[in-house]
Design a protein around this motif. Structure first.
Motif, PDB file in Angstrom:
ATOM      1  N   LYS A  95       0.808  -1.222   0.000  1.00 46.44           N
ATOM      2  CA  LYS A  95       0.000   0.000   0.000  1.00 46.44           C
ATOM      3  C   LYS A  95       0.839   1.269   0.000  1.00 46.44           C
ATOM      4  CE  LYS A  95      -3.789  -2.241   2.523  1.00 46.44           C
ATOM      5  NZ  LYS A  95      -4.562  -2.272   3.794  1.00 46.44           N
ATOM      6  N   GLU A  96       2.018   1.190   0.607  1.00 47.42           N
ATOM      7  CA  GLU A  96       2.840   2.383   0.775  1.00 47.42           C
ATOM      8  C   GLU A  96       4.106   2.283  -0.077  1.00 47.42           C
ATOM      9  OE1 GLU A  96       1.945   4.964   2.502  1.00 47.42           O
ATOM     10  OE2 GLU A  96       0.125   4.048   3.356  1.00 47.42           O
ATOM     11  N   TRP A  97       4.178   3.122  -1.117  1.00 49.11           N
ATOM     12  CA  TRP A  97       5.342   3.072  -1.997  1.00 49.11           C
ATOM     13  C   TRP A  97       6.638   3.353  -1.245  1.00 49.11           C
ATOM     14  CZ3 TRP A  97       7.612   1.108  -5.819  1.00 49.11           C
ATOM     15  CH2 TRP A  97       8.753   1.685  -6.378  1.00 49.11           C
ATOM     16  N   SER A  98       6.579   4.203  -0.234  1.00 49.54           N
ATOM     17  CA  SER A  98       7.785   4.510   0.531  1.00 49.54           C
ATOM     18  C   SER A  98       8.360   3.261   1.179  1.00 49.54           C
ATOM     19  CB  SER A  98       7.484   5.565   1.600  1.00 49.54           C
ATOM     20  OG  SER A  98       6.501   5.093   2.510  1.00 49.54           O
ATOM     21  N   GLU A  99       7.491   2.354   1.624  1.00 47.04           N
ATOM     22  CA  GLU A  99       7.960   1.110   2.231  1.00 47.04           C
ATOM     23  C   GLU A  99       8.576   0.185   1.179  1.00 47.04           C
ATOM     24  OE1 GLU A  99       7.870  -0.114   5.638  1.00 47.04           O
ATOM     25  OE2 GLU A  99       7.794   2.068   5.790  1.00 47.04           O
ATOM     26  N   THR A 100       7.948   0.132   0.010  1.00 45.70           N
ATOM     27  CA  THR A 100       8.513  -0.659  -1.089  1.00 45.70           C
ATOM     28  C   THR A 100       9.889  -0.132  -1.477  1.00 45.70           C
ATOM     29  OG1 THR A 100       6.367  -1.313  -1.999  1.00 45.70           O
ATOM     30  CG2 THR A 100       8.214  -1.321  -3.516  1.00 45.70           C
ATOM     31  N   LEU A 101       9.995   1.192  -1.635  1.00 48.87           N
ATOM     32  CA  LEU A 101      11.249   1.791  -2.067  1.00 48.87           C
ATOM     33  C   LEU A 101      12.348   1.589  -1.027  1.00 48.87           C
ATOM     34  CD1 LEU A 101      12.523   3.397  -4.365  1.00 48.87           C
ATOM     35  CD2 LEU A 101      11.883   5.496  -3.148  1.00 48.87           C
ATOM     36  N   GLN A 102      11.994   1.727   0.256  1.00 49.65           N
ATOM     37  CA  GLN A 102      12.981   1.492   1.308  1.00 49.65           C
ATOM     38  C   GLN A 102      13.468   0.048   1.289  1.00 49.65           C
ATOM     39  OE1 GLN A 102      14.507   3.596   3.064  1.00 49.65           O
ATOM     40  NE2 GLN A 102      15.148   2.719   5.030  1.00 49.65           N
ATOM     41  N   THR A 103      12.558  -0.878   1.065  1.00 51.11           N
ATOM     42  CA  THR A 103      12.923  -2.294   0.986  1.00 51.11           C
ATOM     43  C   THR A 103      13.900  -2.541  -0.152  1.00 51.11           C
ATOM     44  OG1 THR A 103      10.774  -2.953   1.895  1.00 51.11           O
ATOM     45  CG2 THR A 103      12.014  -4.635   0.690  1.00 51.11           C
ATOM     46  N   ILE A 104      13.614  -1.964  -1.303  1.00 53.29           N
ATOM     47  CA  ILE A 104      14.483  -2.151  -2.474  1.00 53.29           C
ATOM     48  C   ILE A 104      15.842  -1.477  -2.262  1.00 53.29           C
ATOM     49  CG2 ILE A 104      14.770  -1.601  -4.923  1.00 53.29           C
ATOM     50  CD1 ILE A 104      11.682  -1.825  -5.144  1.00 53.29           C
ATOM     51  N   ASN A 105      15.821  -0.265  -1.742  1.00 46.08           N
ATOM     52  CA  ASN A 105      17.069   0.495  -1.605  1.00 46.08           C
ATOM     53  C   ASN A 105      18.009  -0.094  -0.560  1.00 46.08           C
ATOM     54  OD1 ASN A 105      16.476   2.310  -3.616  1.00 46.08           O
ATOM     55  ND2 ASN A 105      15.669   3.876  -2.244  1.00 46.08           N
ATOM     56  N   VAL A 106      17.471  -0.579   0.550  1.00 44.63           N
ATOM     57  CA  VAL A 106      18.330  -1.141   1.587  1.00 44.63           C
ATOM     58  C   VAL A 106      18.845  -2.515   1.182  1.00 44.63           C
ATOM     59  CG1 VAL A 106      18.432  -1.982   3.970  1.00 44.63           C
ATOM     60  CG2 VAL A 106      17.256   0.169   3.455  1.00 44.63           C
ATOM     61  N   ASN A 107      17.952  -3.353   0.667  1.00 44.43           N
ATOM     62  CA  ASN A 107      18.311  -4.741   0.379  1.00 44.43           C
ATOM     63  C   ASN A 107      19.013  -4.939  -0.955  1.00 44.43           C
ATOM     64  OD1 ASN A 107      17.092  -6.250   2.717  1.00 44.43           O
ATOM     65  ND2 ASN A 107      15.262  -5.209   1.963  1.00 44.43           N
ATOM     66  N   TYR A 108      18.844  -3.997  -1.878  1.00 36.50           N
ATOM     67  CA  TYR A 108      19.438  -4.201  -3.203  1.00 36.50           C
ATOM     68  C   TYR A 108      20.219  -2.990  -3.717  1.00 36.50           C
ATOM     69  CZ  TYR A 108      19.993  -5.028  -8.176  1.00 36.50           C
ATOM     70  OH  TYR A 108      20.526  -5.158  -9.435  1.00 36.50           O
ATOM     71  N   THR A 109      19.524  -1.883  -3.997  1.00 39.01           N
ATOM     72  CA  THR A 109      20.176  -0.776  -4.693  1.00 39.01           C
ATOM     73  C   THR A 109      21.374  -0.230  -3.929  1.00 39.01           C
ATOM     74  OG1 THR A 109      17.927  -0.173  -5.373  1.00 39.01           O
ATOM     75  CG2 THR A 109      19.706   1.323  -5.997  1.00 39.01           C
ATOM     76  N   GLY A 110      21.210  -0.025  -2.621  1.00 32.33           N
ATOM     77  CA  GLY A 110      22.311   0.498  -1.827  1.00 32.33           C
ATOM     78  C   GLY A 110      23.479  -0.454  -1.756  1.00 32.33           C
ATOM     79  N   ALA A 111      23.164  -1.740  -1.635  1.00 33.67           N
ATOM     80  CA  ALA A 111      24.219  -2.750  -1.591  1.00 33.67           C
ATOM     81  C   ALA A 111      25.001  -2.779  -2.901  1.00 33.67           C
ATOM     82  CB  ALA A 111      23.619  -4.117  -1.287  1.00 33.67           C
ATOM     83  N   VAL A 112      24.285  -2.688  -4.015  1.00 29.84           N
ATOM     84  CA  VAL A 112      24.945  -2.666  -5.324  1.00 29.84           C
ATOM     85  C   VAL A 112      25.823  -1.426  -5.466  1.00 29.84           C
ATOM     86  CG1 VAL A 112      24.545  -2.467  -7.811  1.00 29.84           C
ATOM     87  CG2 VAL A 112      23.199  -4.080  -6.458  1.00 29.84           C
ATOM     88  N   SER A 113      25.319  -0.298  -4.996  1.00 29.56           N
ATOM     89  CA  SER A 113      26.068   0.954  -5.107  1.00 29.56           C
ATOM     90  C   SER A 113      27.430   0.862  -4.422  1.00 29.56           C
ATOM     91  CB  SER A 113      25.253   2.096  -4.488  1.00 29.56           C
ATOM     92  OG  SER A 113      26.022   3.288  -4.430  1.00 29.56           O
ATOM     93  N   ILE A 114      27.463   0.413  -3.191  1.00 33.34           N
ATOM     94  CA  ILE A 114      28.737   0.356  -2.469  1.00 33.34           C
ATOM     95  C   ILE A 114      29.605  -0.802  -2.965  1.00 33.34           C
ATOM     96  CG2 ILE A 114      27.761  -0.980  -0.544  1.00 33.34           C
ATOM     97  CD1 ILE A 114      30.587   1.682  -0.387  1.00 33.34           C
ATOM     98  N   LEU A 115      28.977  -1.929  -3.326  1.00 35.09           N
ATOM     99  CA  LEU A 115      29.774  -3.064  -3.781  1.00 35.09           C
ATOM    100  C   LEU A 115      30.387  -2.830  -5.155  1.00 35.09           C
ATOM    101  CD1 LEU A 115      27.840  -6.208  -2.497  1.00 35.09           C
ATOM    102  CD2 LEU A 115      29.985  -5.233  -1.643  1.00 35.09           C
ATOM    103  N   ASN A 116      29.738  -2.050  -6.006  1.00 33.67           N
ATOM    104  CA  ASN A 116      30.364  -1.710  -7.286  1.00 33.67           C
ATOM    105  C   ASN A 116      31.698  -1.004  -7.049  1.00 33.67           C
ATOM    106  OD1 ASN A 116      28.408  -2.771  -8.940  1.00 33.67           O
ATOM    107  ND2 ASN A 116      27.487  -0.809  -9.505  1.00 33.67           N
ATOM    108  N   ILE A 117      31.715  -0.092  -6.095  1.00 35.59           N
ATOM    109  CA  ILE A 117      32.925   0.666  -5.785  1.00 35.59           C
ATOM    110  C   ILE A 117      34.003  -0.258  -5.223  1.00 35.59           C
ATOM    111  CG2 ILE A 117      33.857   2.474  -4.283  1.00 35.59           C
ATOM    112  CD1 ILE A 117      30.951   3.727  -4.447  1.00 35.59           C
ATOM    113  N   ILE A 118      33.602  -1.085  -4.256  1.00 28.61           N
ATOM    114  CA  ILE A 118      34.563  -1.978  -3.613  1.00 28.61           C
ATOM    115  C   ILE A 118      35.073  -3.033  -4.593  1.00 28.61           C
ATOM    116  CG2 ILE A 118      34.816  -3.728  -1.812  1.00 28.61           C
ATOM    117  CD1 ILE A 118      32.773  -2.051  -0.180  1.00 28.61           C
ATOM    118  N   ALA A 119      34.169  -3.577  -5.413  1.00 35.75           N
ATOM    119  CA  ALA A 119      34.568  -4.607  -6.376  1.00 35.75           C
ATOM    120  C   ALA A 119      35.611  -4.079  -7.363  1.00 35.75           C
ATOM    121  CB  ALA A 119      33.347  -5.130  -7.119  1.00 35.75           C
TER     122      ALA A 119
END
Length: 243
Positions: A95-119
């Motif tokens: 029901k709440e897009w903010s909750e969906t977006l937070q789920t995606i950003n914490v579990n996926y997008t943010g992880a990809v962002s930092i791991l791209n740099i480290i990799a």
């Protein structure tokens, strides 16, 4: 001894991972929002294991800060362990897009962002290891948690591709897929004891799997069998089920 970078260091699993690696002589960067709240953990690890522990402020959803964050580490880590996670109630996320977006950003997008740099750094140096804590929820979408599960599925696929890419550079990539774990994130759930691990059990499994150079870890191990069965249920039957 080399430094290990733990991202999402305030989680119950991350704290136990830090304790396990500290017992084996590793120094730490513990990265999280409001990292000062980890001061007690820092003191405990330092006293018990005699290793160096540095607290670092880090927001996994602030993508623009990730490059400067990694550049600020005086000694680059030997390994990074990403334990960040966010699991909203499925009905709330629907029901709440903010909750969906937070789920995606914490579990996926943010992880990809930092791991791209480290990799990129690890690949250039031809050394290091990456551990990403995903979830069995990513193995097949279920109506009970498919938004969280879809983010974890994406993260698992990313780690698989990263492992393929970094193999020739000698960089290990370990995908961790916990089942039920007793943590703050699951304390409201009625979990079956025989299928539920403690954070310490997960941490010990992670350390052992990483040290042995494994690619994928299910913890508890029974979850590999459970998810193999679930993944092979035909879709025409699966869509009618509540599991």
């Amino acid at each position: 001894m080399s430094y290990i970078l733990i991202i999402g260091a305030k989680s119950d699993i991350a704290k136990e991972v830090a304790r396990v690696y500290a017992k084996n002589g590793y120094n730490f960067y513990l990265a999280a929002r409001e990292s000062s709240s980890l001061e007690d953990l820092k003191q405990d690890i330092t006293l018990r294991s005699g290793v160096e522990v540095v607290l670092k402020e880090f927001d996994i959803t602030d993508f623009a800060s990730h490059e400067s964050f990694y550049g600020s580490l005086e000694e680059k880590p030997l390994g990074v362990i990403v334990v960040s996670g966010y699991m909203a109630e499925q009905k709330s996320a629907q029901k709440e897009w903010s909750e969906t977006l937070q789920t995606i950003n914490v579990n996926y997008t943010g992880a990809v962002s930092i791991l791209n740099i480290i990799a990129n750094d690890f690949e250039k140096e031809r050394r290091g290891f990456i551990v990403g804590v995903s979830s069995v929820a990513g193995d097949r979408g279920r109506k009970a948690n498919y938004i969280y599960g879809s983010a974890k599925a994406a993260f698992s696929a990313y780690l698989s591709g990263l492992r393929n890419r970094l193999y020739e550079s000698g960089v290990q990539v370990l995908t961790v897929k916990p089942g039920f774990v007793h943590t703050k994130m699951t304390e409201h759930l009625d979990l079956p004891p025989k299928l539920t691990a403690t954070p310490n059990e997960v941490a010990e499994d992670i350390f052992n799997a990483q040290q042995k150079g494994r690619n994928v870890l299910y913890t508890k191990p029974i979850w590999m069998v459970i998810m193999l069965i679930i993944k092979h249920i035909p879709e025409f039957l699966f869509k009618k089920m509540s599991i």
